[in-house]
Design an enzyme around this catalytic site. Structure first.
Site, short mmCIF file in Angstrom:
data_model
loop_
_atom_site.label_atom_id
_atom_site.label_comp_id
_atom_site.label_asym_id
_atom_site.label_seq_id
_atom_site.Cartn_x
_atom_site.Cartn_y
_atom_site.Cartn_z
N ARG A 88 37.21 51.86 106.97
CA ARG A 88 38.54 52.87 107.33
C ARG A 88 38.93 53.21 105.28
NH1 ARG A 88 41.73 53.06 104.41
NH2 ARG A 88 43.76 51.64 104.97
N GLU A 128 39.07 45.22 101.83
CA GLU A 128 39.82 46.37 101.20
C GLU A 128 39.80 47.49 102.38
OE1 GLU A 128 42.05 47.14 98.16
OE2 GLU A 128 42.11 49.54 99.48
N ASP A 129 39.95 48.04 103.04
CA ASP A 129 39.97 49.07 104.16
C ASP A 129 39.28 48.70 104.75
OD1 ASP A 129 41.47 50.54 102.50
OD2 ASP A 129 40.10 52.49 101.53
N ASP A 132 44.50 44.16 100.87
CA ASP A 132 45.45 45.42 100.28
C ASP A 132 46.27 46.47 100.89
OD1 ASP A 132 46.76 46.33 97.82
OD2 ASP A 132 44.48 47.70 98.02
N ASP A 133 45.15 46.33 101.77
CA ASP A 133 46.05 47.75 102.50
C ASP A 133 47.47 46.87 103.53
OD1 ASP A 133 43.80 49.60 102.23
OD2 ASP A 133 43.14 48.29 102.60
N LYS A 162 38.40 49.93 92.59
CA LYS A 162 39.84 49.07 92.87
C LYS A 162 38.86 48.13 91.69
CE LYS A 162 42.01 50.09 97.07
NZ LYS A 162 43.69 50.38 96.94
N ASN A 196 46.52 58.56 101.98
CA ASN A 196 45.28 59.14 101.37
C ASN A 196 43.95 60.12 101.76
OD1 ASN A 196 46.83 58.04 98.77
ND2 ASN A 196 46.41 56.10 99.79
N TYR A 227 39.23 56.55 91.21
CA TYR A 227 40.52 55.86 92.21
C TYR A 227 41.08 57.63 93.00
CZ TYR A 227 44.08 52.99 94.75
OH TYR A 227 44.65 51.93 95.13
#
Ligand SMILES: NC(=O)c1ccc[n+]([C@@H]2O[C@H](COP(=O)([O-])OP(=O)(O)OC[C@H]3O[C@@H](n4cnc5c(N)ncnc54)[C@H](O)[C@@H]3O)[C@@H](O)[C@H]2O)c1
Ligand SMILES: O=C(O)C[C@H](O)C(=O)O
Ligand SMILES: [Mg+2]
Length: 605
Positions: free
Chosen positions: A178, A267-268, A290-291, A196, A446, A125
């Site tokens: 992203r 995600e992302d 999630d973000d 994830k 991150n 991760y």
């Protein structure tokens, strides 16, 4: 509850997939190459006979403990040989070894991961997964998950049947636009979906045979990748507008047609699409972003922890002055959730919702956002400061972060900017003027190199008393005199596995705001008074399986209360409603997969 119902409940909540033999339809090498069933040197002699494995393995039958010992010796050797402690090439080498194990024996892989989660979460991760995505073309060995590309339009409904699993519980999907704070990594972003889902298995006990990482490759705008001869994805610029939405629509329809019970985690995705897609699907499909939503819940839990760490009750949260650097999918998600939480504490009415806005100052790449900002993003608009108010505070449109911190003297400085080092010496010096007895710094971007500051910088410049949290893990800081500056990991990993598991087990068709709120409150309540007073506002990753269980139970409970729960397997909606809090927890626990080898028996198709 009548006795029959009681027995039914007891039976349902103790159902596990445990000890019955697993019927397999393959033999010989096919089984050794199948990570779902492979046990490597652990196949017993009788099993080796039954499954035509004799001669294909070294003769010594190993216990699973011995296997792990051998594997760990290999993994540790790297550390012993490394001169300068953990470094990036070292981390990648560890990832490679773990990935190879993942390919050949999933049970063993997850056993290693669960038993050593604190040590290896930073490998599978953040931060290493970022490096893996950046280097994916070179690291790629065996495919994992599914790839849908812009070239597959019109085919997805049939393609989805190429996946071998009859049931999929959890999909994590990205378009690679992203990835962490690393920008557009195109098809290489599949690594983040895999990482994830590793946590879904390790923390939430989702069965690894029922997870599916997905990459939707609609091209990339990363010029380097567009020119790279080794790049594995479509070498075209990204689709946009209606064409882009049509691809995502087709994907959603395909996966929900084949697996109506599946949960899809976005995600992302770049902010531009993150909010739009969330609004488009959240009332129709079992999905969340999630973000936007996971991060918001984790931040709220941390912000409430920071209030408690000042020795104040949580209900004082609406008095906190909060400066947020970054107004993308994560920053805006946090702002909206913090505003709602404050409003709820202030009486949950329209005027409370309005007045909560005065607690936030938002700074993006162009500085302080005020109503004078041209072409303001509609998501950020509610948080734009009134210009008169800003002027009164000695601020103006576009004021720098250091200026804002100097003038506002905030209780909290929270970064979701993806800009490493943004909390410079000047900014941190300005935070020394905070009116709080214990200022909090959330450097949440991150991977590690994108963190807005390091804990060393935070403690040495602002003071030993600060609360510090970061998105990627840092080591605690030795403050001298036996004092320790605690580094909390403020990462959505503490919530998304529980949100997914709770949704699955409740059988809710959607993921409501209330379910997300319940998850956040559960995480906030997880820390004891003693811990928060020491500056520990998030638990250590070693407790992630327990936290996830609690979060999932809170989500199930809320789904029941909102009348959204439709049940899971033999635990139907009626049975679910009969469970008390303890029984819900037990139900969750009993449905968490653990990595144990089942006995295998061959049966012809
Ligand atoms: N810790 C967590 O759990 C967590 C969760 C989600 C995202 N993140 C991290 O948050 C970061 C941002 O994610 P996102 O999806 O919101 O990205 P994004 O690209 O949508 O948003 C970035 C925002 O930062 C702003 N920004 C850029 N330079 C800035 C500067 N110099 N000063 C102030 N603001 C600046 C941009 O204007 C934009 O508003 C990423 O690094 C991501 O890894 C962390
Ligand atoms: O992936 C993470 O570590 C957290 C978050 O989802 C992010 O995008 O940074
Ligand atoms: Mg993310």
């Amino acid at each position: 509850m009548n006795p029959a119902a009681l027995t039914q409940t007891a039976r349902s909540i103790t159902t596990t997939e445990g000890h019955r033999p697993t019927i397999v339809h393959k033999r010989s090498l096919d089984i050794l190459h199948d990570p779902w069933f492979n046990k490597g040197t652990s196949f017993s002699i009788t099993e080796r006979d039954r499954l035509d494995l004799r001669g294909l393995l070294p003769p010594n039958v190993m216990s699973s403990e011995q296997q792990i010992e051998r594997f760990m010796a290999d993994l540790k050797r790297l550390e012993v040989h490394a001169r300068d402690g953990p470094s990036d090439p070292n981390a990648l080498a560890k990832w490679r070894i773990l990935n190879r194990l993942h390919d050949r024996n999933e049970t063993m892989y997850y056993k290693v991961l669960i038993a050593n989660i604190e040590e290896y979460a930073p490998i599978v991760y953040t931060p290493t997964v970022g490096l893996v995505c950046q280097n994916y073309s070179g690291l790629f060995r065996r495919p994992r998950g599914m790839y849908f590309s812009a070239e597959d339009r019109g085919e997805m409904m049939s393609m989805v049947y190429n996946w071998p699993a009859e049931q999929v519980d959890m999909i994590v999907v990205t378009d690679g636009s992203r990835i962490l704070g690393l920008g557009d990594l195109g098809v290489q972003g599949i690594g983040i979906a895999i990482g994830k889902l590793d946590l879904y298995v390790a923390a939430a006990g989702i069965n690894p045979q029922r997870v599916l990482p997905v990459m939707i490759d609609v091209g990339t705008n990363n010029e380097k990748l567009l020119k790279d001869p080794l790049y594995l994805g479509l070498q075209e610029h990204r689709l946009d507008g209606d064409e882009y939405v049509a691809v995502i629509d087709e994907f959603m329809e395909a996966v929900f047609t084949r697996w109506p019970q599946v949960i899809v985690q976005f995600e992302d995705f770049q902010s531009k699409w993150a909010f739009k897609l969330l609004q488009r699907y959240r009332n129709t499909y079992r999905m969340f972003n999630d973000d936007v939503q996971g991060t918001a819940g984790v931040a709220i839990a941390g912000l409430l922890g920071a209030v408690r760490a000042q020795g104040r009750p949580m209900i004082d949260f609406p008095k906190q002055k909060i400066v947020v650097a970054g107004a993308g999918s994560a920053g805006i998600g946090v702002l909206n959730a913090a505003r709602k939480t404050m409003a709820r504490m202030l009486g949950n009415n329209e005027s409370a919702f309005k007045s909560a806005l005065s607690q936030f100052w938002v700074v993006d790449a162009k500085g302080l956002i005020t109503e004078e900002r041209e072409n303001i993003d509609p998501e950020a608009l509610p948080f734009a400061r009134k210009i008169k108010e800003a002027n009164r505070q000695g601020l103006r449109e576009g004021a720098s972060l250091a200026e804002v911190v100097r003038e506002v003297k905030p209780d909290v400085l929270l970064g979701l900017s993806a800009v490493g080092g943004l909390f410079s010496k000047e900014v941190l010096e300005a935070l020394k003027g905070s009116t709080s007895t214990r200022p909090a710094i959330f450097a949440m971007s991150n991977p590690t190199k994108n963190a807005e500051c390091t804990p060393e910088e935070a403690f040495s410049i602002v003071g030993d008393n600060v609360i510090f949290a970061s998105g990627s893990p840092f080591k605690d800081v030795d403050l001298g005199n036996g004092h320790v500056g605690h580094c909390n990991q403020g990462n959505n990993m503490y919530l998304f596995p529980g949100i997914g598991l709770g949704t699955l087990l409740s059988g809710s068709r959607i993921i409501s705001d209330g379910m997300l709120q319940a998850a956040a409150e559960c995480l906030a309540a997880y820390m004891t008074e003693d811990e928060v007073l020491q500056g520990i506002i998030y638990p250590s990753t070693s407790r992630i399986r327990d936290i996830t269980k609690q979060v999932a139970a809170a989500v199930v409970k809320e789904a029941i209360e909102e009348d959204l729960a439709e049940g899971y397997r033999e635990m139907d909606a009626r049975e679910l409603r009969k469970l008390n809090e303890e029984e819900i927890l037990e139900f969750v626990k009993n449905n968490m997969w653990s990595p144990e080898y089942p006995t295998l028996v061959y049966k012809k198709d």
